[in-house]
Scaffold this motif. Structure first.
Motif, PDB file in Angstrom:
ATOM      1  N   HIS A 145       0.824  -1.209   0.000  1.00  7.61           N
ATOM      2  CA  HIS A 145       0.000   0.000   0.000  1.00  7.61           C
ATOM      3  C   HIS A 145       0.860   1.261   0.000  1.00  7.61           C
ATOM      4  O   HIS A 145       0.550   2.240  -0.688  1.00  7.61           O
ATOM      5  CB  HIS A 145      -0.915  -0.010   1.219  1.00  7.61           C
ATOM      6  CG  HIS A 145      -1.766   1.203   1.349  1.00  7.61           C
ATOM      7  ND1 HIS A 145      -2.689   1.567   0.390  1.00  7.61           N
ATOM      8  CD2 HIS A 145      -1.833   2.155   2.317  1.00  7.61           C
ATOM      9  CE1 HIS A 145      -3.295   2.686   0.766  1.00  7.61           C
ATOM     10  NE2 HIS A 145      -2.782   3.065   1.921  1.00  7.61           N
ATOM     11  N   GLU A 146       1.945   1.242   0.753  1.00  5.48           N
ATOM     12  CA  GLU A 146       2.843   2.402   0.807  1.00  5.48           C
ATOM     13  C   GLU A 146       3.415   2.707  -0.584  1.00  5.48           C
ATOM     14  O   GLU A 146       3.474   3.872  -0.995  1.00  5.48           O
ATOM     15  CB  GLU A 146       3.991   2.126   1.784  1.00  5.48           C
ATOM     16  CG  GLU A 146       3.571   2.031   3.240  1.00  5.48           C
ATOM     17  CD  GLU A 146       4.719   1.602   4.136  1.00  5.48           C
ATOM     18  OE1 GLU A 146       5.860   1.501   3.633  1.00  5.48           O
ATOM     19  OE2 GLU A 146       4.485   1.356   5.335  1.00  5.48           O
ATOM     20  N   ILE A 147       3.823   1.683  -1.283  1.00  4.22           N
ATOM     21  CA  ILE A 147       4.414   1.886  -2.605  1.00  4.22           C
ATOM     22  C   ILE A 147       3.343   2.226  -3.632  1.00  4.22           C
ATOM     23  O   ILE A 147       3.555   3.045  -4.529  1.00  4.22           O
ATOM     24  CB  ILE A 147       5.219   0.649  -3.021  1.00  4.22           C
ATOM     25  CG1 ILE A 147       6.466   0.538  -2.139  1.00  4.22           C
ATOM     26  CG2 ILE A 147       5.617   0.701  -4.494  1.00  4.22           C
ATOM     27  CD1 ILE A 147       7.311  -0.678  -2.380  1.00  4.22           C
ATOM     28  N   ALA A 148       2.162   1.614  -3.500  1.00  2.00           N
ATOM     29  CA  ALA A 148       1.077   1.871  -4.453  1.00  2.00           C
ATOM     30  C   ALA A 148       0.639   3.322  -4.431  1.00  2.00           C
ATOM     31  O   ALA A 148       0.026   3.808  -5.394  1.00  2.00           O
ATOM     32  CB  ALA A 148      -0.108   0.959  -4.147  1.00  2.00           C
ATOM     33  N   ALA A 149       0.944   4.034  -3.359  1.00  2.00           N
ATOM     34  CA  ALA A 149       0.554   5.440  -3.261  1.00  2.00           C
ATOM     35  C   ALA A 149       1.303   6.312  -4.260  1.00  2.00           C
ATOM     36  O   ALA A 149       0.839   7.400  -4.602  1.00  2.00           O
ATOM     37  CB  ALA A 149       0.800   5.948  -1.842  1.00  2.00           C
ATOM     38  N   TYR A 150       2.468   5.844  -4.747  1.00  5.02           N
ATOM     39  CA  TYR A 150       3.237   6.676  -5.679  1.00  5.02           C
ATOM     40  C   TYR A 150       3.719   5.953  -6.935  1.00  5.02           C
ATOM     41  O   TYR A 150       4.194   6.592  -7.872  1.00  5.02           O
ATOM     42  CB  TYR A 150       4.442   7.301  -4.962  1.00  5.02           C
ATOM     43  CG  TYR A 150       5.454   6.314  -4.417  1.00  5.02           C
ATOM     44  CD1 TYR A 150       6.419   5.756  -5.240  1.00  5.02           C
ATOM     45  CD2 TYR A 150       5.457   5.963  -3.072  1.00  5.02           C
ATOM     46  CE1 TYR A 150       7.353   4.855  -4.734  1.00  5.02           C
ATOM     47  CE2 TYR A 150       6.393   5.072  -2.562  1.00  5.02           C
ATOM     48  CZ  TYR A 150       7.342   4.523  -3.395  1.00  5.02           C
ATOM     49  OH  TYR A 150       8.262   3.640  -2.901  1.00  5.02           O
ATOM     50  N   ALA A 151       3.610   4.625  -6.991  1.00  5.59           N
ATOM     51  CA  ALA A 151       4.109   3.873  -8.140  1.00  5.59           C
ATOM     52  C   ALA A 151       2.960   3.284  -8.955  1.00  5.59           C
ATOM     53  O   ALA A 151       1.840   3.137  -8.461  1.00  5.59           O
ATOM     54  CB  ALA A 151       5.040   2.754  -7.682  1.00  5.59           C
ATOM     55  N   ASP A 152       3.251   2.944 -10.200  1.00  2.00           N
ATOM     56  CA  ASP A 152       2.245   2.315 -11.064  1.00  2.00           C
ATOM     57  C   ASP A 152       2.144   0.815 -10.834  1.00  2.00           C
ATOM     58  O   ASP A 152       1.139   0.202 -11.194  1.00  2.00           O
ATOM     59  CB  ASP A 152       2.592   2.559 -12.538  1.00  2.00           C
ATOM     60  CG  ASP A 152       2.546   4.029 -12.895  1.00  2.00           C
ATOM     61  OD1 ASP A 152       1.443   4.578 -12.971  1.00  2.00           O
ATOM     62  OD2 ASP A 152       3.632   4.626 -13.091  1.00  2.00           O
ATOM     63  N   ALA A 153       3.180   0.217 -10.263  1.00  2.00           N
ATOM     64  CA  ALA A 153       3.169  -1.217  -9.987  1.00  2.00           C
ATOM     65  C   ALA A 153       3.996  -1.498  -8.750  1.00  2.00           C
ATOM     66  O   ALA A 153       5.005  -0.845  -8.488  1.00  2.00           O
ATOM     67  CB  ALA A 153       3.711  -2.009 -11.172  1.00  2.00           C
ATOM     68  N   VAL A 154       3.554  -2.481  -7.989  1.00  7.24           N
ATOM     69  CA  VAL A 154       4.286  -2.974  -6.822  1.00  7.24           C
ATOM     70  C   VAL A 154       4.789  -4.372  -7.181  1.00  7.24           C
ATOM     71  O   VAL A 154       3.998  -5.244  -7.549  1.00  7.24           O
ATOM     72  CB  VAL A 154       3.379  -3.037  -5.580  1.00  7.24           C
ATOM     73  CG1 VAL A 154       4.151  -3.591  -4.385  1.00  7.24           C
ATOM     74  CG2 VAL A 154       2.809  -1.662  -5.275  1.00  7.24           C
ATOM     75  N   ILE A 155       6.101  -4.568  -7.082  1.00 11.26           N
ATOM     76  CA  ILE A 155       6.730  -5.818  -7.509  1.00 11.26           C
ATOM     77  C   ILE A 155       7.173  -6.598  -6.275  1.00 11.26           C
ATOM     78  O   ILE A 155       7.898  -6.080  -5.425  1.00 11.26           O
ATOM     79  CB  ILE A 155       7.940  -5.533  -8.418  1.00 11.26           C
ATOM     80  CG1 ILE A 155       7.503  -4.682  -9.625  1.00 11.26           C
ATOM     81  CG2 ILE A 155       8.586  -6.831  -8.872  1.00 11.26           C
ATOM     82  CD1 ILE A 155       8.660  -4.144 -10.449  1.00 11.26           C
TER      83      ILE A 155
END
Length: 265
Positions: A219-229
């Motif tokens: 969720h933290e990464i999804a706030a600024y990135a288009d994909a979470v890997i």
């Protein structure tokens, strides 16, 4: 548009990040890796990365190294990855292979591109191939409608980052930490800065990887990135399981948690 382009157009319209999951081909066996990947897709992964097991993985941490060693000991070979790609693509999700460059060269660059496309693959992630040395791959991938996913890092100069992003297609892989792969207790603060640098030069989708192990981090990464890997955390589900059924259940449950993380408002 490629199928990866279509995926990101859809997730952007849904105002969420895509979830990208990694598992190695042939781990613990080819058939088991196919079943594990299917469980990952059932849990909510939007795009699958299939790792090609390699004997000297300079970027991979201990979890993925252990999985690769098991796959190689069980007899995994380059041709097997195309069978796994075919089975994965049949689920309907875009499927890419992540591999170091040496196996592609040994297989033959044009032949690898043709075999990957024939299996239903959508592209290739090449962690140790830089765009200025990728002329043969750029030509072969274009000929077979495959996306080229190159990596950028916090250490990338502005000039190097711009060149890499220009050469990439499908999405740009932003490594949010300096170091090898592996789940971490906290996500890197460098990820958001790196995504902003990519977006300053391109509107191509950016996926952030290295370190995600649960839905909260996703969720933290999804706030600024288009994909979470996510890779090592999924691989560990199989490494730590007492049997295959438990490992499959753990992968499906983790994928479901990660998917909830990228969709959380």
């Amino acid at each position: 548009m490629t199928v990866i382009d279509e995926l990101f157009a859809r997730t952007r319209s849904e105002n969420r990040a895509a979830l990208v999951g990694y598992l190695p081909s042939g781990f613990p066996t080819k058939e088991q890796s196919i079943r594990a990947i299917r469980a990952m897709v059932e849990g909510g992964v939007d795009l699958v990365e299939i790792g090609l097991p390699y004997s000297d993985p300079v970027m991979d941490g201990p979890v993925i190294q252990a999985a690769a060693e098991q796959a190689l000991a069980a007899g995994a070979r380059t041709n097997d990855v195309f069978d796994v790609v075919e089975a994965t693509a049949a689920t309907g999700v875009p499927t890419v292979v992540m591999t170091y460059w040496n196996p592609v060269e040994r297989h033959g660059v044009e032949r690898f591109a043709a075999d990957l496309a024939a299996a239903g693959g959508s592209g290739l992630i090449t962690p140790d191939l830089i765009p200025d040395e990728a002329g043969e791959w750029i030509d072969a991938s274009a000929a077979h409608d495959l996306d080229r996913v190159f990596l950028v890092a916090p250490s990338s100069t502005d000039e190097r980052l711009a060149m890499t992003v220009e050469a990439a297609s499908g999405f740009v892989y932003a490594t949010a930490v300096m170091g090898v792969t592996g789940a971490r207790e906290q996500t890197s603060s460098l990820g958001e800065q790196l995504v902003a640098r990519v977006r300053a030069v391109s509107d191509k989708p950016v996926g952030v990887g290295l370190g995600v192990s649960n839905g909260t981090q996703a969720h933290e990464i999804a706030a600024y990135a288009d994909a979470v890997i996510v890779g090592s955390a999924l691989v560990r589900c199989l490494l730590d399981a007492p049997d295959e059924a438990a490992g499959i259940d753990a992968i499906r449950a983790l994928a479901n948690d990660l998917r909830a993380g990228v969709e959380r408002s």
